[in-house]
Design a protein around this motif. Structure first.
Motif, short mmCIF file in Angstrom:
data_model
loop_
_atom_site.label_atom_id
_atom_site.label_comp_id
_atom_site.label_asym_id
_atom_site.label_seq_id
_atom_site.Cartn_x
_atom_site.Cartn_y
_atom_site.Cartn_z
N THR A 78 56.67 -1.62 30.53
CA THR A 78 57.58 -2.84 30.79
C THR A 78 58.78 -2.85 30.22
O THR A 78 59.92 -3.24 30.72
N VAL A 79 59.15 -1.92 29.07
CA VAL A 79 60.36 -1.75 28.57
C VAL A 79 61.27 -0.93 29.23
O VAL A 79 62.53 -1.20 28.84
N ARG A 84 62.16 -3.76 33.81
CA ARG A 84 62.76 -5.22 33.20
C ARG A 84 63.82 -5.96 34.21
O ARG A 84 63.65 -7.00 34.41
N ARG A 85 64.60 -4.88 34.95
CA ARG A 85 65.45 -5.54 35.90
C ARG A 85 64.73 -6.12 37.03
O ARG A 85 65.08 -7.30 37.70
N PRO A 89 61.81 -10.43 31.97
CA PRO A 89 61.53 -10.23 30.37
C PRO A 89 60.00 -10.73 29.96
O PRO A 89 59.72 -10.35 29.23
N TRP A 91 57.38 -10.30 31.18
CA TRP A 91 56.20 -9.48 31.04
C TRP A 91 56.00 -8.85 29.82
O TRP A 91 54.94 -8.14 29.61
N LEU A 92 56.92 -9.00 29.12
CA LEU A 92 56.77 -8.38 27.58
C LEU A 92 55.99 -9.24 26.84
O LEU A 92 55.13 -8.71 25.90
#
Length: 110
Positions: A78-79, A84-85, A89, A91-92
């Motif tokens: 995810t990072v 991320r695009r 965010p 999903w973090l």
């Protein structure tokens, strides 16, 4: 004979590309989150019968370690900036929450 201007080339829309990318990324992330959630719930459900119950403590530690490992893998996926695009965010949150719960349970093993 006159030459017409070249017709505009059609590019696939960005939203269609993002939709496909979201599905491709969401499936493994959801699977990792489900595995981490299952291991975390197992770690929370296991209760030692007494001070002598080392097998239950080992089960808790194993479940916490598996939760941390799968959460770390999901977090690493995810990072990535491209993920991320495409995904956003939020999903973090699941791997962070599950990782914190597992770390606290591991630290507080009776």
């Amino acid at each position: 004979m006159t030459r017409d201007a070249a017709p505009a080339t059609r590019h696939p829309s960005t939203t269609e590309d993002l939709g496909c990318l979201r599905w491709v990324l969401a499936v493994p992330l959801v699977l990792l989150h489900l595995i981490a959630a299952g291991c975390c719930s197992m770690a929370l459900a296991i209760r030692p019968s007494g001070t002598w119950d080392d097998d239950a403590r080992a089960g808790i530690v194993l479940a916490c370690a598996l939760t941390l490992a799968t959460s770390a893998l999901a977090l690493l996926i995810t990072v990535a900036p491209s993920v991320r695009r495409a995904m956003g965010p939020w999903w973090l949150a699941p791997p962070l929450i599950l990782g914190v719960v597992a770390a606290v349970r591991w630290a507080l093993v009776d």
